[in-house]
Design a protein around this motif. Structure first.
Motif, mmCIF file in Angstrom:
data_model
loop_
_atom_site.group_PDB
_atom_site.id
_atom_site.type_symbol
_atom_site.label_atom_id
_atom_site.label_comp_id
_atom_site.label_asym_id
_atom_site.label_seq_id
_atom_site.Cartn_x
_atom_site.Cartn_y
_atom_site.Cartn_z
ATOM 1 N N ASP A 273 -10.336 8.313 -1.806
ATOM 2 C CA ASP A 273 -10.412 6.931 -2.277
ATOM 3 C C ASP A 273 -9.293 6.065 -1.710
ATOM 4 O O ASP A 273 -9.497 4.878 -1.468
ATOM 5 N N ALA A 274 -8.119 6.641 -1.491
ATOM 6 C CA ALA A 274 -6.980 5.852 -1.016
ATOM 7 C C ALA A 274 -7.294 5.189 0.327
ATOM 8 O O ALA A 274 -7.028 3.997 0.521
ATOM 9 N N HIS B 187 -11.034 -7.471 3.595
ATOM 10 C CA HIS B 187 -11.055 -8.759 2.890
ATOM 11 C C HIS B 187 -9.819 -9.597 3.236
ATOM 12 O O HIS B 187 -9.918 -10.815 3.393
ATOM 13 N N THR C 279 -10.358 4.694 1.736
ATOM 14 C CA THR C 279 -11.499 3.784 1.596
ATOM 15 C C THR C 279 -11.090 2.480 0.929
ATOM 16 O O THR C 279 -11.448 1.388 1.396
ATOM 17 N N GLU C 280 -10.311 2.583 -0.143
ATOM 18 C CA GLU C 280 -9.884 1.381 -0.854
ATOM 19 C C GLU C 280 -8.954 0.525 0.002
ATOM 20 O O GLU C 280 -9.039 -0.700 -0.006
ATOM 21 N N MET C 281 -8.048 1.173 0.758
ATOM 22 C CA MET C 281 -7.149 0.415 1.614
ATOM 23 C C MET C 281 -7.937 -0.328 2.696
ATOM 24 O O MET C 281 -7.701 -1.510 2.952
ATOM 25 N N GLN C 282 -8.877 0.355 3.334
ATOM 26 C CA GLN C 282 -9.650 -0.280 4.408
ATOM 27 C C GLN C 282 -10.478 -1.442 3.856
ATOM 28 O O GLN C 282 -10.564 -2.496 4.482
ATOM 29 N N GLU C 283 -11.068 -1.261 2.691
ATOM 30 C CA GLU C 283 -11.881 -2.321 2.102
ATOM 31 C C GLU C 283 -11.010 -3.540 1.763
ATOM 32 O O GLU C 283 -11.363 -4.682 2.075
ATOM 33 N N ALA C 284 -9.855 -3.306 1.157
ATOM 34 C CA ALA C 284 -8.941 -4.411 0.832
ATOM 35 C C ALA C 284 -8.442 -5.082 2.109
ATOM 36 O O ALA C 284 -8.316 -6.310 2.174
ATOM 37 N N ARG D 254 0.843 -1.200 0.000
ATOM 38 C CA ARG D 254 0.000 0.000 0.000
ATOM 39 C C ARG D 254 0.875 1.247 0.000
ATOM 40 O O ARG D 254 1.839 1.334 0.757
#
Length: 181
Positions: free
Chosen positions: A94-95, A105, A97-102, A68
């Protein structure tokens, strides 16, 4: 077994600003639960992990976060969750939000942790007042925080693994993010 969580821990100047607010709330309204942890933006809510395998956990977190890139976040304004919790708003675009979502998972797939409601409805924030504030003081405390505000910026270059020790959250490891893209 021990409780852990993963968060972005802001630099000292942001910590000091949050600490000042938490202490003002404690002094004026006797609400002190927020003082039990450093200011942070939670990426993964508390979970239970075998303390004897803490090194393995750190290694798995390093594997994820080294992929990341650094990014900016801005602390701007005060928000609340109902009449229970007050917080500093965090804008990471977005950085974040996308990091937290990934990461959510990754936690499910690799760490075998449950996906929590907070993972699905991610609202980045720094909690300043917990629900130990008496209801009769809520409006006055809310007005005080709104007037005071909360503003800062930071470059997120690392995240923290925190562990509950003697009823307080302590940073046990700082984990670097990969290079700036």
């Amino acid at each position: 077994m021990q409780k852990y969580f993963v968060a972005i821990v802001p630099p000292e100047e942001v910590q000091a600003q949050a600490q000042e607010v938490k202490e003002a709330v404690r002094d004026k309204f006797n609400a002190k639960h927020a003082l039990k942890s450093p200011a942070h933006v939670t990426l993964k809510m508390p979970f239970v992990w075998n303390e004897h395998k803490e090194d393995k956990l750190v290694g798995l977190l390093e594997d994820f976060f080294k992929e990341r890139a650094h990014f900016q976040v801005e602390f701007k304004g005060i928000g609340r969750f109902g009449r229970r919790i007050m917080y500093a708003r965090v804008h990471g675009g977005d950085a974040l939000t996308e990091m937290q979502e990934a990461f959510s998972h990754y936690c499910k797939r690799t760490l075998k942790l449950n996906i929590e409601l907070s993972d699905k409805a991610f609202t980045p924030h720094v909690t300043l007042v917990y629900s130990d504030l008496k209801k009769r003081f809520f409006d006055e405390c809310w007005a005080m925080l709104k007037e005071r505000g909360f503003y800062a910026k930071m470059d997120v270059q690392q995240v923290a693994l925190l562990k509950k020790v003697n009823y307080r959250w302590q940073i046990v490891e700082m984990i670097a993010l990969g290079p700036v893209l």
